[in-house]
Design a protein around this motif. Structure first.
Motif, PDB file in Angstrom:
ATOM      1  N   MET A   1      35.941  47.215  30.004  1.00 57.34           N
ATOM      2  CA  MET A   1      34.872  46.258  30.837  1.00 57.34           C
ATOM      3  C   MET A   1      33.739  46.850  31.093  1.00 57.34           C
ATOM      4  SD  MET A   1      37.700  44.831  33.797  1.00 57.34           S
ATOM      5  CE  MET A   1      36.204  44.244  34.802  1.00 57.34           C
ATOM      6  N   PRO A   2      32.670  45.929  30.937  1.00 56.72           N
ATOM      7  CA  PRO A   2      31.277  46.709  31.293  1.00 56.72           C
ATOM      8  C   PRO A   2      31.132  47.363  32.493  1.00 56.72           C
ATOM      9  CG  PRO A   2      31.094  44.443  30.516  1.00 56.72           C
ATOM     10  CD  PRO A   2      32.526  44.728  30.766  1.00 56.72           C
ATOM     11  N   ASP A   3      30.219  48.017  32.700  1.00 56.06           N
ATOM     12  CA  ASP A   3      29.854  48.854  34.102  1.00 56.06           C
ATOM     13  C   ASP A   3      29.017  47.896  34.816  1.00 56.06           C
ATOM     14  OD1 ASP A   3      29.812  50.323  36.119  1.00 56.06           O
ATOM     15  OD2 ASP A   3      28.398  51.945  35.195  1.00 56.06           O
ATOM     16  N   ILE A   4      29.223  46.697  35.045  1.00 51.12           N
ATOM     17  CA  ILE A   4      28.461  45.678  35.989  1.00 51.12           C
ATOM     18  C   ILE A   4      29.419  44.963  37.005  1.00 51.12           C
ATOM     19  CG2 ILE A   4      26.727  45.267  34.073  1.00 51.12           C
ATOM     20  CD1 ILE A   4      28.231  42.813  33.585  1.00 51.12           C
ATOM     21  N   ASP A   5      28.659  44.652  38.037  1.00 53.39           N
ATOM     22  CA  ASP A   5      29.506  43.764  39.148  1.00 53.39           C
ATOM     23  C   ASP A   5      29.723  42.588  38.794  1.00 53.39           C
ATOM     24  OD1 ASP A   5      30.745  43.830  41.824  1.00 53.39           O
ATOM     25  OD2 ASP A   5      28.771  43.332  42.539  1.00 53.39           O
ATOM     26  N   TRP A   6      30.525  42.470  37.780  1.00 54.06           N
ATOM     27  CA  TRP A   6      30.713  40.797  37.365  1.00 54.06           C
ATOM     28  C   TRP A   6      32.486  41.271  36.755  1.00 54.06           C
ATOM     29  CZ3 TRP A   6      28.576  36.595  38.326  1.00 54.06           C
ATOM     30  CH2 TRP A   6      28.548  35.546  37.818  1.00 54.06           C
ATOM     31  N   ASP A   7      33.026  40.063  36.937  1.00 51.11           N
ATOM     32  CA  ASP A   7      34.469  40.096  36.215  1.00 51.11           C
ATOM     33  C   ASP A   7      34.870  38.616  36.027  1.00 51.11           C
ATOM     34  OD1 ASP A   7      35.469  38.913  38.567  1.00 51.11           O
ATOM     35  OD2 ASP A   7      35.583  41.137  39.467  1.00 51.11           O
ATOM     36  N   LYS A   8      35.979  38.324  35.712  1.00 56.82           N
ATOM     37  CA  LYS A   8      36.376  36.886  35.063  1.00 56.82           C
ATOM     38  C   LYS A   8      36.494  36.184  36.725  1.00 56.82           C
ATOM     39  CE  LYS A   8      38.619  37.735  30.766  1.00 56.82           C
ATOM     40  NZ  LYS A   8      39.645  37.947  29.908  1.00 56.82           N
ATOM     41  N   GLY A   9      36.888  36.802  37.686  1.00 52.32           N
ATOM     42  CA  GLY A   9      36.935  36.188  38.812  1.00 52.32           C
ATOM     43  C   GLY A   9      35.673  35.639  39.317  1.00 52.32           C
ATOM     44  N   LYS A  10      34.492  36.481  39.285  1.00 57.03           N
ATOM     45  CA  LYS A  10      33.267  36.001  39.725  1.00 57.03           C
ATOM     46  C   LYS A  10      32.803  35.033  38.862  1.00 57.03           C
ATOM     47  CE  LYS A  10      32.267  40.481  42.029  1.00 57.03           C
ATOM     48  NZ  LYS A  10      31.542  41.651  42.214  1.00 57.03           N
ATOM     49  N   ALA A  11      32.941  35.026  37.662  1.00 59.79           N
ATOM     50  CA  ALA A  11      32.393  34.118  36.504  1.00 59.79           C
ATOM     51  C   ALA A  11      33.056  32.701  36.821  1.00 59.79           C
ATOM     52  CB  ALA A  11      32.648  34.813  35.165  1.00 59.79           C
ATOM     53  N   LEU A  12      34.372  32.984  37.206  1.00 62.05           N
ATOM     54  CA  LEU A  12      35.312  31.578  37.419  1.00 62.05           C
ATOM     55  C   LEU A  12      34.631  31.112  38.714  1.00 62.05           C
ATOM     56  CD1 LEU A  12      37.501  29.611  36.952  1.00 62.05           C
ATOM     57  CD2 LEU A  12      38.967  31.176  38.175  1.00 62.05           C
ATOM     58  N   LEU A  13      34.418  31.705  39.766  1.00 61.12           N
ATOM     59  CA  LEU A  13      33.970  31.166  41.006  1.00 61.12           C
ATOM     60  C   LEU A  13      32.202  30.532  40.957  1.00 61.12           C
ATOM     61  CD1 LEU A  13      35.165  33.677  43.371  1.00 61.12           C
ATOM     62  CD2 LEU A  13      36.283  31.368  43.280  1.00 61.12           C
ATOM     63  N   TRP A  14      31.759  31.404  40.003  1.00 68.50           N
ATOM     64  CA  TRP A  14      30.343  30.862  39.742  1.00 68.50           C
ATOM     65  C   TRP A  14      30.415  29.567  39.038  1.00 68.50           C
ATOM     66  CZ3 TRP A  14      27.591  29.927  35.251  1.00 68.50           C
ATOM     67  CH2 TRP A  14      26.221  29.767  35.533  1.00 68.50           C
ATOM     68  N   LEU A  15      31.155  29.353  38.075  1.00 71.59           N
ATOM     69  CA  LEU A  15      31.436  28.131  37.285  1.00 71.59           C
ATOM     70  C   LEU A  15      31.593  27.032  38.045  1.00 71.59           C
ATOM     71  CD1 LEU A  15      32.964  29.453  33.992  1.00 71.59           C
ATOM     72  CD2 LEU A  15      30.703  28.293  34.216  1.00 71.59           C
ATOM     73  N   LEU A  16      32.602  27.109  38.762  1.00 75.49           N
ATOM     74  CA  LEU A  16      33.223  26.052  39.938  1.00 75.49           C
ATOM     75  C   LEU A  16      31.860  25.689  40.982  1.00 75.49           C
ATOM     76  CD1 LEU A  16      36.748  27.487  40.701  1.00 75.49           C
ATOM     77  CD2 LEU A  16      36.176  25.541  39.443  1.00 75.49           C
ATOM     78  N   GLU A  17      31.468  26.509  41.426  1.00 78.99           N
ATOM     79  CA  GLU A  17      30.172  26.351  41.983  1.00 78.99           C
ATOM     80  C   GLU A  17      29.084  25.532  41.747  1.00 78.99           C
ATOM     81  OE1 GLU A  17      27.000  28.656  45.013  1.00 78.99           O
ATOM     82  OE2 GLU A  17      28.673  29.680  44.531  1.00 78.99           O
ATOM     83  N   ASN A  18      28.692  26.265  40.523  1.00 78.45           N
ATOM     84  CA  ASN A  18      27.715  25.542  39.911  1.00 78.45           C
ATOM     85  C   ASN A  18      27.822  24.166  39.161  1.00 78.45           C
ATOM     86  OD1 ASN A  18      24.980  27.031  39.421  1.00 78.45           O
ATOM     87  ND2 ASN A  18      26.570  28.738  39.513  1.00 78.45           N
TER      88      ASN A  18
END
Length: 84
Positions: A1-18
């Motif tokens: 996984m890349p060394d960034i503060d982002w993961d599939k959970g955060k991406a999923l929540l972002w998609l749902l919100e947007n």
């Protein structure tokens, strides 16, 4: 996984919100088969359904499990049939 503060959970929540889908009447389903999907399973613990795909039982944040892609297909077909 890349060394960034982002993961599939955060991406999923972002998609749902947007997409305006974080409302109470929306019940997202996330189906995954590897450890990087655990973040998404945890993100949906209270607001959706996580389904692990694995032939072997293992610890997971997913509430449900299916054995293989064939079971996933059957599940999705049955789900669609109940909704139409």
């Amino acid at each position: 996984m890349p060394d960034i503060d982002w993961d599939k959970g955060k991406a999923l929540l972002w998609l749902l919100e947007n997409q305006g889908l974080e409302r109470a009447k929306v019940r997202p389903i996330y189906i995954g088969d590897d450890r990087t999907d655990e973040d998404a399973f945890r993100a949906l613990e209270k607001a959706g359904v996580g389904i692990l795909v694995s032939e072997e039982p293992r610890p997971t944040a997913a509430r449900y499990s299916l054995k293989d892609p064939a079971e996933v297909e059957r599940f999705l077909r049955e789900l669609v049939a109940t909704l139409t």
